[in-house]
Design a protein around this motif. Sequence first.
Motif, PDB file in Angstrom:
ATOM      1  N   GLU A 107       1.209   3.984  -2.307  1.00  0.00           N
ATOM      2  CA  GLU A 107       0.763   4.905  -2.042  1.00  0.00           C
ATOM      3  C   GLU A 107      -0.090   5.841  -1.490  1.00  0.00           C
ATOM      4  O   GLU A 107       0.423   6.631  -1.234  1.00  0.00           O
ATOM      5  CB  GLU A 107      -0.144   4.740  -3.773  1.00  0.00           C
ATOM      6  N   GLU A 108      -0.603   4.674  -0.132  1.00  0.00           N
ATOM      7  CA  GLU A 108      -1.549   5.685  -0.173  1.00  0.00           C
ATOM      8  C   GLU A 108      -0.942   5.879   1.530  1.00  0.00           C
ATOM      9  O   GLU A 108      -1.215   7.362   2.053  1.00  0.00           O
ATOM     10  CB  GLU A 108      -2.374   4.629   0.802  1.00  0.00           C
ATOM     11  N   SER A 137      -1.335   0.352  -4.949  1.00  0.00           N
ATOM     12  CA  SER A 137      -2.014   0.600  -3.973  1.00  0.00           C
ATOM     13  C   SER A 137      -2.758  -0.857  -3.328  1.00  0.00           C
ATOM     14  O   SER A 137      -2.898  -1.848  -3.892  1.00  0.00           O
ATOM     15  CB  SER A 137      -3.074   1.486  -4.876  1.00  0.00           C
ATOM     16  N   ASN A 153      -7.335  12.611  -1.831  1.00  0.00           N
ATOM     17  CA  ASN A 153      -8.149  11.490  -2.497  1.00  0.00           C
ATOM     18  C   ASN A 153      -9.200  12.407  -2.642  1.00  0.00           C
ATOM     19  O   ASN A 153      -9.270  12.738  -4.158  1.00  0.00           O
ATOM     20  CB  ASN A 153      -7.897   9.708  -2.109  1.00  0.00           C
ATOM     21  N   CYS A 170       0.781  -1.358  -0.012  1.00  0.00           N
ATOM     22  CA  CYS A 170       0.355   0.252  -0.131  1.00  0.00           C
ATOM     23  C   CYS A 170       1.243   0.814  -0.482  1.00  0.00           C
ATOM     24  O   CYS A 170       0.851   2.321   0.433  1.00  0.00           O
ATOM     25  CB  CYS A 170      -1.083   0.044   0.859  1.00  0.00           C
TER      26      CYS A 170
END
Length: 827
Positions: free
Chosen positions: A643-644, A737, A692, A641
Motif C-alpha cells: 500500500e505504502e 499495509s 495520507n 507494505c
Amino acid sequence: TKHVQDRRSDAMDIAELRNASRFEYLQKRTDRKVKEMHDEIIDHEYLFQDVKLTDAEQRDHRRNKEIYELVKDRAKKHDDAGDYYYRMPDAYDAASNVDQEKRFAVATRRYDDPDDAPRDGKKRSNFSEQEAWEEQQIRKSRLHFGSNDGGRAAGDGYGLVFDTAVDFVKSVVQAGDGEMDELAEAIDTKVALHRELQDERKNLPVYQLKDDLLKAIEEYQVLIIVGETGSGKTTQIPQYLHEAGYTAKGKKIACTQPRRVAAMSVAARVAQEMGVKLGHEVGYSIRFEDCTSEKTVIKYMTDGMLLREFLGEPDLASYSVVIVDEAHERTLSTDILFGLVKDIVRFRPDVKLLISSATLNAEKFSDFFDEAPIFKIPGRRYKVDILYTKAPEANYIKAAVGTILQLHLTEPAGDILLFLTGQEEIETVEETLKEAMRGLASKMPELVICPIYANLPTELQAKIFEPAPEGARKVVLATNIAETSLTIDGIKYVIDPGFCKMKSYNPRTGMESLLRAPISKASADQRAGRSGRTGPGKCYRLFTEFNFRNDLDDDTVPEIQRSNLANVVLRLKALGINDLVNFDFMDPPASESLLKALEELFALGALNRRGELTKTGRRMAEFPLDPMLSKAIVASEKYRCSEEVVTIAAMLSAGNAVFYRPKDKQVHADTAKQAFHVGDVGDHVALLNVYNAWKESGYSPQWCRENFVQSRTMKRARDVRDQLEALLERVEIDPCSGAGDLTAIRKAFTAGYFRNAARRQKDGSYRAVKSHQMVFVHPSSGMAQVLPPWVVYHELVETTKEYMRQVTELKPEWLVEIAPHYYQHKD
Ligand code: ADP
Ligand code: MG
C-alpha cells in the motif's frame, strides 16, 4: 514562480470556458444552453403529466418548447445543408439519458406503485446519489408538513413530492426571447467556425496530394512520408485514412508521437476538425491517461504507449494502419518500434505502416524498411534571415528576455517563439517578462505570453494556438516541443539560445542524467524554419556563427545511443525477444550499454544467469515505470507494505511539483513542508505522509492550499495510484499495509534503488557508493539539513552540481542484506 503556477491552477476550473479556444467556448456554451432547455422541457413533461399547471406555467412551458423546436429546426437546416452536424441533446449519449431517467425515476415511480415509495427507515439497495438526494428532499417535505402525515401516506403524500419538485424546476433558468436569438447566433457562429476549419484543412500542402497519397498507401505496405513541419501530416493523414475506409470493420488507426503534449494537443485538434468529442472517435493514450473509448478509431498515442500495447497484443491486430510519426526525432521508443513494426508487416499483409518525418534525410528510413518508397510533400518555406550574436552570451536567459523586448519595440507585427530547455526556465522568463512589462506598460504595445511545456495543464495548452488580440504581439515560450511536433501559426521571429535538455548516459558508471546540452545543426535549422512558415522570417541565434559552424554536431545522436537501456531490454524480454544483439536496430546501441542493462536487470532479479526473464522480471514488466521503481513495488510484497510503496511510487511519478512556495509566504510553506518529515527518515516517507494526510482530509483542495501542496499534482498522484493498484492485482500482489513500519518501506525502496546508494563525506558532500561520483543532497529535499551518513536517492539532476533528488536515509547493512550479489565484494 511556483506561486504563479498554482494560482493559475486554482482559477482553472472557473476560467475553463474562457481558456478553451474560441471554437470550443462557443461549442460548450451552445451545448449547455440547448441542453438546459431540453432538460427543462423534459422536467415539465415528466413531472406535470398528471398535474394541473397554472396558466402562467403552461405559457412558460409552451414557449420553452417553441424555442427549443426553433433551435432544433435551425440545427437541422444546417445539417441538411451538409454543414457541421449539430447533435441535439436528445441524440446525446445513452449515458446522459440514463441520468435523465434516473433523475425522475423516483417521482414517476410514485405514480406506478404507491407502495413502492421509499419511507423513512426503509432501506433500499442500489440507491444512486440522486435517489438518495431525492429521498432526503421527500423526507424534508414530510417533516415540514409532518403534523398530519398519517392521512397523507397513501395518496395525498405525493402531492408533497411535487411541491418540492416544482421548486426544483423553477430554479432552472427560464429561456427568454433574447436568449433564443443568442442561441441561434451561437449555432450560426459554430457552423461558420466549422466551415473556417474545413477551409483551413484544404489549405494545407498535404491536401493537394490527398488522392496520390491514398493511392500510394493502397499500393505499398510501407511508405515513408516526408514533409515540412506544418504541412498537415499529423492532423490530416489519419483523417484521410478514416474517410477512405481504413477504420471499417472495427479497425483503428494508430499515430505515435514522441511527446505527451503533442499527442493530446493533436488529438484535440483533430476531434475539433471532425466535430466530435475528444475521446470518442478521436482519442489519445499516454502513460497513466487513456482518453479513448469503444468508439475510438483514430488514436494518437505516445510511442512508449504503443510499445506497451505490444505486450497485450503482439500483432497489433486492432490496427489497420500504424503511423510512426515524427520519426526523425529518433526517440528510444520510436527506435524500438521500428524493429517491432518492421517484423509485423512481414506476417500481417493487411496492415499499413507509415513512417512520417519532417527532415529530408529519409533515405535512411527507406533503407531500413527494405527500400520502402518515399512520398514527399513539397513544403512551403519562406526565406529566413539568420542573425547571430557578435560574442558568446554568458547568460542566455537574460539575452533572450532582452531580445524579446528589443524585438517587440522595433520589429513589425509578427509573433515570437523562444526555445528554452524546460519548465523552470520558461517560468523564469515568464516572470521576468511580466515584470519588465509592468515597468514599461504605458510605453509598449501589449505582449501576450504563452508558455508551453509537458506539465502545463491541458486547458492552458490550447492557448498557444489562439491568435493574439488586435495590436498585441504573442510570445510563445516553448520547450523542444515546438521544434517539429507542434506548429504554431503566425510565428515570424524565432529566438534560439541553442540548448535543449538531453538525456545522457554513461554506461561505465551506469549513470543516466538529463542535461542541458547544445543542440545540433539540424535542430537549429528546424527551429529557424519555424519563423518562415507564413512569410519571410527572422531567427535570432543567441550564439556566434563560429559556435554554430565549429561547436554544434551535424545531427542529434539517437536517444538509444545515450540512454540507460534497462527499461527497453526488460520490455523486449517480456515480449519474448531474447536475442538482443541481433535485434533489428536502425542504429544499434553500444554493446557496452546493452551489457550494462542486462547486468542491471540481473542485479534487480529480473533476469536469471542465462539472461531469461524471471517471475520477478515478468511482474516488473507489467508496471509502466522505471525498472528500479517497479522492483521496489514488487519487493513490497516481501516487506508487506505494498500500500505504502504504491502510494510513494505514484507520488514520485506524478511530477516533481508536490509543494509550492509563494514568495510572500516562504516561511509558512517551509514549515508546512517540514511537518511531513516526521522522524527525518527521508523524502519518500514524507511523500507518503503528504498523500495520507490529503486522503484523510477527504482529498480536499482546501487542505492542499493550507499545506502549500499542489492539488493538481495530488489529483494526478491519486489517478496514478489507482492504476498501479490495479496492476498489483494483475501481478497477484495482495495489497497490504505496513502499518507504519518505516524500515520495511525503506527496505522495499532499497531493493529497487540499491545502486543509488551514497555515503556522506566530511565536507557534507556525498560519494556514490558504486561510481564514486561526488553528489549533493538537493536543496529542496527535507534531508538537506539532516545529511544522514548513508542515503539512497531516487534520481540525479544536474544543475550547478550533481544533485540527488528524493533522498532517504539508509542503513549500510541493508545493502548487503538486500543486494548481496551487488555489494558483497566491495564495502
Ligand atoms: P505536420 O504534422 O505536418 O507538422 P500538423 O498536421 O501538425 O502538421 O499541422 C497542420 C496544421 O494544423 C498547422 O497549420 C497547425 O497550425 C494546425 N494545428 C495543429 N495542431 C493544432 C492545434 N492543437 N490547435 C490549432 N491548430 C493546430
Ligand atoms: Mg506532425
